[in-house]
Enzyme design. Structure first.
Site, PDB file in Angstrom:
ATOM      1  N   LYS A 221       9.508   4.797   7.696  1.00 35.98           N
ATOM      2  CA  LYS A 221      10.581   4.075   5.971  1.00 35.98           C
ATOM      3  C   LYS A 221      11.586   4.191   5.558  1.00 35.98           C
ATOM      4  O   LYS A 221      11.169   5.225   4.804  1.00 35.98           O
ATOM      5  CB  LYS A 221       9.918   3.480   5.069  1.00 35.98           C
ATOM      6  CG  LYS A 221       7.716   2.767   6.192  1.00 35.98           C
ATOM      7  CD  LYS A 221       6.734   2.882   5.355  1.00 35.98           C
ATOM      8  CE  LYS A 221       5.571   2.048   5.806  1.00 35.98           C
ATOM      9  NZ  LYS A 221       4.173   2.042   5.332  1.00 35.98           N
TER      10      LYS A 221
ATOM     11  N   SER B  34       0.701  -0.901   0.038  1.00 37.62           N
ATOM     12  CA  SER B  34      -0.143  -0.172   0.308  1.00 37.62           C
ATOM     13  C   SER B  34       0.710   1.165   0.039  1.00 37.62           C
ATOM     14  O   SER B  34       1.427   2.080   1.010  1.00 37.62           O
ATOM     15  CB  SER B  34      -1.190  -0.157   1.262  1.00 37.62           C
ATOM     16  OG  SER B  34      -0.047   0.249   2.105  1.00 37.62           O
TER      17      SER B  34
ATOM     18  N   ASP C 190       1.691   8.129   7.607  1.00 40.04           N
ATOM     19  CA  ASP C 190       2.373   6.855   6.759  1.00 40.04           C
ATOM     20  C   ASP C 190       2.343   7.465   5.456  1.00 40.04           C
ATOM     21  O   ASP C 190       3.283   8.360   5.030  1.00 40.04           O
ATOM     22  CB  ASP C 190       2.090   5.698   6.911  1.00 40.04           C
ATOM     23  CG  ASP C 190       2.274   4.569   6.105  1.00 40.04           C
ATOM     24  OD1 ASP C 190       3.518   5.366   5.251  1.00 40.04           O
ATOM     25  OD2 ASP C 190       2.564   4.116   6.207  1.00 40.04           O
TER      26      ASP C 190
ATOM     27  N   ASP D 152      -3.733   0.887  11.859  1.00 42.46           N
ATOM     28  CA  ASP D 152      -3.607   1.445  10.695  1.00 42.46           C
ATOM     29  C   ASP D 152      -4.797   1.766   9.349  1.00 42.46           C
ATOM     30  O   ASP D 152      -4.688   0.301   8.882  1.00 42.46           O
ATOM     31  CB  ASP D 152      -2.145   1.314  10.090  1.00 42.46           C
ATOM     32  CG  ASP D 152      -1.662   1.838   8.924  1.00 42.46           C
ATOM     33  OD1 ASP D 152      -1.980   2.873   8.256  1.00 42.46           O
ATOM     34  OD2 ASP D 152      -0.757   1.105   7.929  1.00 42.46           O
TER      35      ASP D 152
ATOM     36  N   LYS E 286       7.397  -0.630  14.037  1.00 43.36           N
ATOM     37  CA  LYS E 286       6.438  -1.115  13.256  1.00 43.36           C
ATOM     38  C   LYS E 286       7.060  -2.545  12.861  1.00 43.36           C
ATOM     39  O   LYS E 286       7.854  -2.396  11.874  1.00 43.36           O
ATOM     40  CB  LYS E 286       5.362  -0.380  12.942  1.00 43.36           C
ATOM     41  CG  LYS E 286       3.985  -0.877  12.757  1.00 43.36           C
ATOM     42  CD  LYS E 286       3.001   0.166  11.902  1.00 43.36           C
ATOM     43  CE  LYS E 286       2.667   0.131  10.119  1.00 43.36           C
ATOM     44  NZ  LYS E 286       1.967   0.531  10.091  1.00 43.36           N
TER      45      LYS E 286
ATOM     46  N   GLN F  39      -6.192  -1.734   7.180  1.00 42.16           N
ATOM     47  CA  GLN F  39      -5.417  -2.506   6.726  1.00 42.16           C
ATOM     48  C   GLN F  39      -4.469  -2.904   8.153  1.00 42.16           C
ATOM     49  O   GLN F  39      -4.000  -4.394   8.227  1.00 42.16           O
ATOM     50  CB  GLN F  39      -3.807  -2.222   5.928  1.00 42.16           C
ATOM     51  CG  GLN F  39      -2.733  -2.338   5.706  1.00 42.16           C
ATOM     52  CD  GLN F  39      -1.884  -1.347   4.823  1.00 42.16           C
ATOM     53  OE1 GLN F  39      -1.930  -0.821   4.119  1.00 42.16           O
ATOM     54  NE2 GLN F  39      -1.159  -0.834   5.758  1.00 42.16           N
ATOM     55  N   GLU F  40      -4.865  -2.815   8.866  1.00 41.67           N
ATOM     56  CA  GLU F  40      -3.965  -3.439  10.313  1.00 41.67           C
ATOM     57  C   GLU F  40      -4.536  -2.739  12.044  1.00 41.67           C
ATOM     58  O   GLU F  40      -4.425  -1.568  12.259  1.00 41.67           O
ATOM     59  CB  GLU F  40      -2.192  -2.484  10.249  1.00 41.67           C
ATOM     60  CG  GLU F  40      -1.313  -3.056   9.343  1.00 41.67           C
ATOM     61  CD  GLU F  40      -0.047  -2.178   9.415  1.00 41.67           C
ATOM     62  OE1 GLU F  40       0.514  -1.655  10.357  1.00 41.67           O
ATOM     63  OE2 GLU F  40      -0.065  -2.272   7.928  1.00 41.67           O
TER      64      GLU F  40
ATOM     65  N   SER G 143       9.377   1.972  11.319  1.00 43.55           N
ATOM     66  CA  SER G 143       8.403   1.236  10.528  1.00 43.55           C
ATOM     67  C   SER G 143       8.950   0.127   8.827  1.00 43.55           C
ATOM     68  O   SER G 143      10.121   0.171   8.592  1.00 43.55           O
ATOM     69  CB  SER G 143       7.575   1.231   9.873  1.00 43.55           C
ATOM     70  OG  SER G 143       6.485   0.349   9.082  1.00 43.55           O
ATOM     71  N   HIS G 144       8.680  -1.428   9.533  1.00 47.47           N
ATOM     72  CA  HIS G 144       8.645  -2.315   8.462  1.00 47.47           C
ATOM     73  C   HIS G 144       8.500  -1.921   6.890  1.00 47.47           C
ATOM     74  O   HIS G 144       7.310  -1.068   6.803  1.00 47.47           O
ATOM     75  CB  HIS G 144       8.661  -4.226   9.160  1.00 47.47           C
ATOM     76  CG  HIS G 144       7.689  -3.522   9.393  1.00 47.47           C
ATOM     77  ND1 HIS G 144       6.295  -5.607   9.557  1.00 47.47           N
ATOM     78  CD2 HIS G 144       5.797  -3.154   9.693  1.00 47.47           C
ATOM     79  CE1 HIS G 144       5.438  -5.240   9.382  1.00 47.47           C
ATOM     80  NE2 HIS G 144       5.090  -3.905   9.621  1.00 47.47           N
ATOM     81  N   ARG G 145       8.278  -2.940   6.065  1.00 55.46           N
ATOM     82  CA  ARG G 145       7.260  -3.021   5.108  1.00 55.46           C
ATOM     83  C   ARG G 145       6.499  -4.096   5.015  1.00 55.46           C
ATOM     84  O   ARG G 145       7.050  -4.953   5.471  1.00 55.46           O
ATOM     85  CB  ARG G 145       7.699  -2.347   3.550  1.00 55.46           C
ATOM     86  CG  ARG G 145       8.694  -0.829   3.458  1.00 55.46           C
ATOM     87  CD  ARG G 145       7.559  -0.308   3.525  1.00 55.46           C
ATOM     88  NE  ARG G 145       7.043   0.440   2.781  1.00 55.46           N
ATOM     89  CZ  ARG G 145       6.242   1.388   2.332  1.00 55.46           C
ATOM     90  NH1 ARG G 145       7.260   1.890   2.155  1.00 55.46           N
ATOM     91  NH2 ARG G 145       5.379   1.241   1.321  1.00 55.46           N
ATOM     92  N   SER G 146       5.159  -4.180   3.877  1.00 54.47           N
ATOM     93  CA  SER G 146       4.885  -5.500   4.252  1.00 54.47           C
ATOM     94  C   SER G 146       5.388  -6.405   3.393  1.00 54.47           C
ATOM     95  O   SER G 146       5.504  -7.994   3.912  1.00 54.47           O
ATOM     96  CB  SER G 146       2.923  -5.156   3.689  1.00 54.47           C
ATOM     97  OG  SER G 146       3.464  -4.417   2.115  1.00 54.47           O
TER      98      SER G 146
ATOM     99  N   HIS H 223      -3.358  -6.160   2.685  1.00 52.81           N
ATOM    100  CA  HIS H 223      -2.167  -7.063   3.394  1.00 52.81           C
ATOM    101  C   HIS H 223      -2.622  -8.205   3.516  1.00 52.81           C
ATOM    102  O   HIS H 223      -1.450  -9.863   3.669  1.00 52.81           O
ATOM    103  CB  HIS H 223      -1.438  -6.659   4.282  1.00 52.81           C
ATOM    104  CG  HIS H 223      -1.004  -5.375   3.931  1.00 52.81           C
ATOM    105  ND1 HIS H 223      -0.730  -5.039   5.216  1.00 52.81           N
ATOM    106  CD2 HIS H 223      -0.066  -4.796   2.721  1.00 52.81           C
ATOM    107  CE1 HIS H 223       0.630  -3.884   5.304  1.00 52.81           C
ATOM    108  NE2 HIS H 223       0.572  -3.725   3.347  1.00 52.81           N
TER     109      HIS H 223
ATOM    110  N   GLU I 171      -3.028   5.475  12.596  1.00 53.69           N
ATOM    111  CA  GLU I 171      -1.917   5.552  11.365  1.00 53.69           C
ATOM    112  C   GLU I 171      -2.748   6.327  10.067  1.00 53.69           C
ATOM    113  O   GLU I 171      -3.763   5.427   9.717  1.00 53.69           O
ATOM    114  CB  GLU I 171      -1.008   4.811  11.380  1.00 53.69           C
ATOM    115  CG  GLU I 171       0.143   4.737   9.957  1.00 53.69           C
ATOM    116  CD  GLU I 171       0.949   3.608   9.771  1.00 53.69           C
ATOM    117  OE1 GLU I 171       0.878   3.341  11.067  1.00 53.69           O
ATOM    118  OE2 GLU I 171       1.230   2.950   8.933  1.00 53.69           O
TER     119      GLU I 171
ATOM    120  N   GLU J 163       1.721  -8.940   6.844  1.00 52.82           N
ATOM    121  CA  GLU J 163       2.772  -8.792   8.477  1.00 52.82           C
ATOM    122  C   GLU J 163       2.313 -10.115   9.023  1.00 52.82           C
ATOM    123  O   GLU J 163       3.208  -9.722  10.365  1.00 52.82           O
ATOM    124  CB  GLU J 163       2.307  -7.499   8.551  1.00 52.82           C
ATOM    125  CG  GLU J 163       2.458  -7.022   7.065  1.00 52.82           C
ATOM    126  CD  GLU J 163       2.427  -5.630   7.313  1.00 52.82           C
ATOM    127  OE1 GLU J 163       1.873  -4.918   8.734  1.00 52.82           O
ATOM    128  OE2 GLU J 163       2.733  -4.488   7.124  1.00 52.82           O
TER     129      GLU J 163
HETATM  130  C1  LIG Z   1       3.869  -1.531   6.261  1.00 53.83           C
HETATM  131  C2  LIG Z   1       2.652  -0.808   5.650  1.00 53.83           C
HETATM  132  O1  LIG Z   1       2.325  -1.291   4.692  1.00 53.83           O
HETATM  133  P1  LIG Z   1       3.068  -1.361   3.362  1.00 53.83           P
HETATM  134  O2  LIG Z   1       4.516  -1.471   3.288  1.00 53.83           O
HETATM  135  O3  LIG Z   1       2.482  -2.178   2.251  1.00 53.83           O
HETATM  136  O4  LIG Z   1       3.572   0.091   2.547  1.00 53.83           O
HETATM  137  C3  LIG Z   1       1.595   0.243   5.755  1.00 53.83           C
HETATM  138  O5  LIG Z   1       0.995   0.882   5.414  1.00 53.83           O
HETATM  139  O6  LIG Z   1       1.750   0.767   7.278  1.00 53.83           O
HETATM  140 MG   LIG Z   2       0.981   2.168   6.973  1.00 52.43          MG
END
Ligand SMILES: C=C(OP(=O)(O)O)C(=O)O
Ligand SMILES: [Mg+2]
Length: 442
Positions: free
Chosen positions: A353, A51, A328, A250, A404, A171-172, A380-383, A163, A301, A213
């Protein structure tokens, strides 16, 4: 005078991420003949989002048939040619200069020529190599002796949106072990809640398959239903919602926003209820207010679309004095967009990110700007992730106090958590773990 630690080798290859898509891994060797005969080699694998925000730096994909157009052969080639040429012989200890040279080799605003994935791989691998050559753990090389704050993990235990293939529109859904005494205990608490949620879902004959995730991805009707189930899971784990464990959402609302409908369309809720669910920005804010009233949600978020600055200011006015409002897609780790947010009083926290902006220095500048303005940050990580653990070290180095990194399962997510366990062990009694609620709100 800076010590001279020359970059001697830069090499990249195509590897796979957690979604089975190709991504760039870079290896950088520094200090050959200066710090030991062979020098030291650092490496980094770049993550990838699903996303993605409209204003992110661009990752270069090949678009040819191989890997359904997802290949990164060109990005790899760029590392091995143009980017290597830009930094060979340069001092790896001067990360800012290294990153500037990488950006100059690209020369575009969006990093579309070399690819943000190519640039970032080299940028991170240089830092990793320099840390090794200095014989310092990465978090200490990046953060110095002040790097002692362990992040509160935001564990994503229920997935929806882009996701997962289910009916959950946000999403989360994450849990934050705010009442834990240390990271290790927080991780244990969160993991126990995760397992309790699995049992609750199974008992109700709901799917326990997981999303990108690692969070579960059952078909549920609304955010309220998800949060109620999470509350049960916390209690089943013998913990107190709002005291030991708080919740974060999120919404990834840019994915829900539809220009032609001038509103946020909830496809899952519409399907489950049989009526079209469309919310205006005002209605979204009221919806969040209700959820915050009913459940211990301390962080939201991307509550609104990435281009709705007016909506974000209103959201912040209404909820910003007690809830962490994280940008984000809104900020994309970009100092220009963060500066605009600060001016507009939009949000009060920034998701960081590294691949959204494409270099370590720029990501660190984003953290610095946010902190100076009193905004919180969350690393933060990514998906789409890998076994790379740079993120864990950067989270401690930045002193942001939050990370995250997904569910406490799946190797690419646990790699980060396990690295944090090792860092906390290493720090011993100097390690700090503390949730800082907005105005003390738990
Ligand atoms: C981790 C996320 O997803 P993506 O890596 O798909 O953007 C997010 O939106 O915070
Ligand atoms: Mg996000």
């Amino acid at each position: 005078m800076n010590r001279y630690l020359p970059v001697r080798k830069v090499y990249a290859r195509e590897v796979l991420d957690s979604r089975g898509n190709p991504t760039v891994e870079a290896e950088v060797t520094v200090g050959e003949g200066i710090v030991g005969k062979e020098g030291y080699t650092g490496r980094a694998i770049v993550p990838s989002g699903a996303s993605t925000g409209k204003f992110e730096a661009l990752e270069l994909r090949d678009k040819e048939e191989r890997y359904q157009g997802m290949g990164v052969k060109k990005a790899v080639e760029h590392v091995n040619t143009h980017l290597a040429d830009a930094v060979l012989g340069e001092n790896a200890l001067c990360q800012n200069r290294i990153d500037r040279l990488l950006l100059e080799a690209d020369g575009t605003e969006t990093k579309e020529r070399m690819g943000a994935n190519a640039i970032l791989a080299v940028s991170l691998a240089v830092a990793d190599a320099a840390a090794k050559a200095m014989r310092l753990p990465l978090y200490q090389y990046l953060g110095g002796c002040n790097a002692v704050t362990m992040p509160v993990p935001m564990m994503n235990i229920l997935n929806g949106g882009k996701h997962a293939e289910n009916t959950v529109d946000f999403q989360e859904f994450m849990i934050l072990p705010v009442g834990a005494c240390c990271f290790k205990e927080g991780l244990r608490m969160g993991t126990e809640v995760y397992h309790c949620l699995r049992k609750i879902l199974k008992d109700r004959k709901l799917s326990v398959a997981v999303g990108d995730e690692g969070g579960f991805a059952p078909n549920l009707k609304s955010a309220g239903e998800v949060l109620a189930m999470m509350t049960e899971a916390v209690q089943a784990a013998g913990l107190q919602p709002g005291k030991d464990i708080c919740f974060a959402i999120d919404a990834a609302a840019s994915e829900l926003y539809q220009e032609e409908k001038q509103g946020y369309y909830f496809p899952g809720e519409s399907f489950m209820t049989g009526t079209e669910v469309l919310r205006t920005a005002e209605e979204m804010i009221s919806y969040y207010e209700e959820l915050v009233k009913e459940f211990p949600v301390v962080s939201i978020e991307d509550g609104l679309d990435q281009e709705d600055w007016t909506g974000w200011s209103l959201l912040t006015k209404r909820l910003g004095n007690k809830v962490q409002l994280v940008g984000d897609d809104l900020f994309v780790t970009n100092t220009e967009r963060i500066a605009k947010g600060i001016e507009e009083k939009a949000g009060n926290a920034v998701l960081i990110k590294v691949n959204q902006i494409g270099s370590l220095t720029e990501a660190r500048q984003a953290v610095e700007l946010a902190h100076r303005a009193g905004y919180r940050t969350i690393l933060s990580h990514r998906s789409g992730e890998s076994e790379d653990t740079f993120l864990a070290d950067l989270a401690v180095a930045s002193g942001s106090g939050q990370i995250k990194a997904g569910a406490p399962c799946r190797g690419e997510r646990t790699a980060k958590y396990n690295r944090l366990l090792a860092i906390e062990d290493q720090l011993g009694e100097t390690a700090v773990y503390r949730w800082q609620g907005i105005n003390g709100n738990l």
